[in-house]
Design a protein around this motif. Structure first.
Motif, PDB file in Angstrom:
ATOM      1  N   SER A 101       0.858  -1.188   0.000  1.00 46.65           N
ATOM      2  CA  SER A 101       0.000   0.000   0.000  1.00 46.65           C
ATOM      3  C   SER A 101       0.891   1.233   0.000  1.00 46.65           C
ATOM      4  O   SER A 101       2.096   1.159   0.243  1.00 46.65           O
ATOM      5  N   ASP A 102       0.280   2.380  -0.230  1.00 46.75           N
ATOM      6  CA  ASP A 102       1.054   3.626  -0.235  1.00 46.75           C
ATOM      7  C   ASP A 102       1.622   3.928   1.149  1.00 46.75           C
ATOM      8  O   ASP A 102       2.746   4.420   1.279  1.00 46.75           O
ATOM      9  N   LEU A 103       0.846   3.619   2.189  1.00 42.69           N
ATOM     10  CA  LEU A 103       1.305   3.859   3.553  1.00 42.69           C
ATOM     11  C   LEU A 103       2.528   2.994   3.887  1.00 42.69           C
ATOM     12  O   LEU A 103       3.519   3.491   4.436  1.00 42.69           O
ATOM     13  N   ALA A 104       2.457   1.717   3.552  1.00 42.97           N
ATOM     14  CA  ALA A 104       3.586   0.818   3.824  1.00 42.97           C
ATOM     15  C   ALA A 104       4.814   1.225   3.027  1.00 42.97           C
ATOM     16  O   ALA A 104       5.942   1.200   3.542  1.00 42.97           O
ATOM     17  N   THR A 105       4.616   1.633   1.769  1.00 38.55           N
ATOM     18  CA  THR A 105       5.741   2.068   0.941  1.00 38.55           C
ATOM     19  C   THR A 105       6.390   3.315   1.529  1.00 38.55           C
ATOM     20  O   THR A 105       7.622   3.413   1.598  1.00 38.55           O
ATOM     21  N   SER A 106       5.580   4.271   1.982  1.00 37.77           N
ATOM     22  CA  SER A 106       6.122   5.498   2.577  1.00 37.77           C
ATOM     23  C   SER A 106       6.854   5.201   3.883  1.00 37.77           C
ATOM     24  O   SER A 106       7.936   5.750   4.138  1.00 37.77           O
ATOM     25  N   ALA A 107       6.275   4.339   4.721  1.00 36.60           N
ATOM     26  CA  ALA A 107       6.902   4.001   5.996  1.00 36.60           C
ATOM     27  C   ALA A 107       8.238   3.301   5.785  1.00 36.60           C
ATOM     28  O   ALA A 107       9.232   3.617   6.456  1.00 36.60           O
ATOM     29  N   LEU A 108       8.293   2.369   4.872  1.00 35.33           N
ATOM     30  CA  LEU A 108       9.553   1.657   4.628  1.00 35.33           C
ATOM     31  C   LEU A 108      10.580   2.542   3.934  1.00 35.33           C
ATOM     32  O   LEU A 108      11.783   2.391   4.170  1.00 35.33           O
ATOM     33  N   ALA A 109      10.148   3.481   3.102  1.00 35.04           N
ATOM     34  CA  ALA A 109      11.082   4.436   2.493  1.00 35.04           C
ATOM     35  C   ALA A 109      11.687   5.325   3.573  1.00 35.04           C
ATOM     36  O   ALA A 109      12.897   5.609   3.556  1.00 35.04           O
ATOM     37  N   ALA A 110      10.870   5.779   4.541  1.00 40.23           N
ATOM     38  CA  ALA A 110      11.384   6.600   5.644  1.00 40.23           C
ATOM     39  C   ALA A 110      12.353   5.794   6.509  1.00 40.23           C
ATOM     40  O   ALA A 110      13.409   6.302   6.911  1.00 40.23           O
ATOM     41  N   LEU A 111      12.025   4.557   6.798  1.00 42.01           N
ATOM     42  CA  LEU A 111      12.902   3.698   7.587  1.00 42.01           C
ATOM     43  C   LEU A 111      14.236   3.478   6.874  1.00 42.01           C
ATOM     44  O   LEU A 111      15.300   3.530   7.495  1.00 42.01           O
ATOM     45  N   THR A 112      14.181   3.277   5.569  1.00 40.53           N
ATOM     46  CA  THR A 112      15.408   3.087   4.789  1.00 40.53           C
ATOM     47  C   THR A 112      16.266   4.342   4.814  1.00 40.53           C
ATOM     48  O   THR A 112      17.489   4.273   4.939  1.00 40.53           O
ATOM     49  N   PHE A 113      15.629   5.502   4.741  1.00 42.71           N
ATOM     50  CA  PHE A 113      16.382   6.758   4.773  1.00 42.71           C
ATOM     51  C   PHE A 113      17.037   6.969   6.134  1.00 42.71           C
ATOM     52  O   PHE A 113      18.208   7.330   6.228  1.00 42.71           O
ATOM     53  N   VAL A 114      16.282   6.733   7.207  1.00 45.80           N
ATOM     54  CA  VAL A 114      16.804   6.977   8.561  1.00 45.80           C
ATOM     55  C   VAL A 114      17.934   6.016   8.905  1.00 45.80           C
ATOM     56  O   VAL A 114      18.905   6.390   9.558  1.00 45.80           O
ATOM     57  N   THR A 115      17.831   4.771   8.471  1.00 46.41           N
ATOM     58  CA  THR A 115      18.875   3.791   8.798  1.00 46.41           C
ATOM     59  C   THR A 115      19.969   3.719   7.735  1.00 46.41           C
ATOM     60  O   THR A 115      20.815   2.837   7.792  1.00 46.41           O
ATOM     61  N   GLY A 116      19.962   4.649   6.813  1.00 44.36           N
ATOM     62  CA  GLY A 116      20.971   4.672   5.756  1.00 44.36           C
ATOM     63  C   GLY A 116      22.307   5.220   6.231  1.00 44.36           C
ATOM     64  O   GLY A 116      22.477   5.604   7.392  1.00 44.36           O
ATOM     65  N   PRO A 117      23.277   5.302   5.325  1.00 48.26           N
ATOM     66  CA  PRO A 117      24.637   5.715   5.702  1.00 48.26           C
ATOM     67  C   PRO A 117      24.783   7.205   5.987  1.00 48.26           C
ATOM     68  O   PRO A 117      25.837   7.635   6.446  1.00 48.26           O
ATOM     69  N   THR A 118      23.762   8.014   5.754  1.00 43.32           N
ATOM     70  CA  THR A 118      23.861   9.451   6.015  1.00 43.32           C
ATOM     71  C   THR A 118      23.284   9.825   7.371  1.00 43.32           C
ATOM     72  O   THR A 118      23.924  10.528   8.162  1.00 43.32           O
ATOM     73  N   VAL A 119      22.076   9.364   7.680  1.00 45.08           N
ATOM     74  CA  VAL A 119      21.373   9.803   8.878  1.00 45.08           C
ATOM     75  C   VAL A 119      21.764   8.986  10.112  1.00 45.08           C
ATOM     76  O   VAL A 119      21.936   9.553  11.202  1.00 45.08           O
ATOM     77  N   LEU A 120      21.900   7.684   9.989  1.00 43.85           N
ATOM     78  CA  LEU A 120      22.175   6.838  11.155  1.00 43.85           C
ATOM     79  C   LEU A 120      23.466   7.203  11.883  1.00 43.85           C
ATOM     80  O   LEU A 120      23.468   7.279  13.119  1.00 43.85           O
ATOM     81  N   PRO A 121      24.586   7.469  11.204  1.00 40.78           N
ATOM     82  CA  PRO A 121      25.786   7.875  11.953  1.00 40.78           C
ATOM     83  C   PRO A 121      25.588   9.175  12.735  1.00 40.78           C
ATOM     84  O   PRO A 121      26.132   9.327  13.838  1.00 40.78           O
ATOM     85  N   ILE A 122      24.792  10.089  12.212  1.00 40.09           N
ATOM     86  CA  ILE A 122      24.522  11.340  12.934  1.00 40.09           C
ATOM     87  C   ILE A 122      23.702  11.044  14.192  1.00 40.09           C
ATOM     88  O   ILE A 122      23.976  11.582  15.268  1.00 40.09           O
ATOM     89  N   ILE A 123      22.701  10.155  14.070  1.00 45.04           N
ATOM     90  CA  ILE A 123      21.885   9.776  15.231  1.00 45.04           C
ATOM     91  C   ILE A 123      22.758   9.110  16.294  1.00 45.04           C
ATOM     92  O   ILE A 123      22.633   9.399  17.494  1.00 45.04           O
ATOM     93  N   VAL A 124      23.649   8.225  15.887  1.00 44.90           N
ATOM     94  CA  VAL A 124      24.533   7.533  16.836  1.00 44.90           C
ATOM     95  C   VAL A 124      25.465   8.532  17.510  1.00 44.90           C
ATOM     96  O   VAL A 124      25.666   8.490  18.735  1.00 44.90           O
ATOM     97  N   LEU A 125      26.028   9.458  16.753  1.00 51.02           N
ATOM     98  CA  LEU A 125      26.934  10.456  17.326  1.00 51.02           C
ATOM     99  C   LEU A 125      26.220  11.325  18.350  1.00 51.02           C
ATOM    100  O   LEU A 125      26.716  11.528  19.467  1.00 51.02           O
ATOM    101  N   VAL A 126      25.039  11.828  18.010  1.00 55.39           N
ATOM    102  CA  VAL A 126      24.289  12.680  18.942  1.00 55.39           C
ATOM    103  C   VAL A 126      23.908  11.898  20.197  1.00 55.39           C
ATOM    104  O   VAL A 126      24.044  12.399  21.318  1.00 55.39           O
TER     105      VAL A 126
END
Length: 147
Positions: A101-126
């Motif tokens: 569904s569109d909701l599941a696709t959006s949720a998994l796209a957001a999860l992929t972005f947050v756990t990707g190589p750009t955002v996750l290291p910043i979250i861990v550092l903070v």
């Protein structure tokens, strides 16, 4: 309690050698039941294993490694020969495409972005900086990102 376990007297007796283990019934049926059975070889092996902490730490890892390698080999063989498990690939893919569904696709796209190589290291550092400031110790937060 229905049974009590005792050792025969040191000097033994007419019917029991010294050190003979006897189970006695203490319930309505009193009397000597006989000698306790000797521990089995499985019980002896488990007792031997229980007193070796290094083996208790390493053996499960070796077993899991062997199972993982066996499963990997089976899956690789199935995909390489295009049989067994790989036959389920296309029907499962078609089911997932039809069920999304569109909701599941959006949720998994957001999860992929947050756990990707750009955002996750910043979250861990903070989070490690906050952890270090709150606890006023730096060795644990500094070791944490390496885990």
């Amino acid at each position: 309690m229905l049974f009590t376990v005792t050792r025969a007297s040191v000097r033994g007796g007419a019917h029991r050698p010294p050190g003979h283990v006897v189970a006695r019934r203490t319930g309505p049926l009193a009397g000597t039941v006989g000698p306790m059975p000797a521990p089995s070889s499985l019980q002896s092996a488990l007792a031997w294993y229980a007193h070796r902490p290094i083996l208790r730490a390493v053996v499960p890892g070796i077993i899991l490694l062997g199972l993982g390698l066996g499963l990997f080999g089976a899956m690789y063989d199935a995909v390489d020969e295009r049989d067994d498990f790989s036959l389920l690939d296309q029907p499962v893919l078609e089911f997932l495409v039809a069920a999304r569904s569109d909701l599941a696709t959006s949720a998994l796209a957001a999860l992929t972005f947050v756990t990707g190589p750009t955002v996750l290291p910043i979250i861990v550092l903070v989070s490690c900086v906050v952890w270090g400031r709150v606890r006023r110790e730096w060795w644990r937060p500094c070791c944490s990102p390496g885990r």
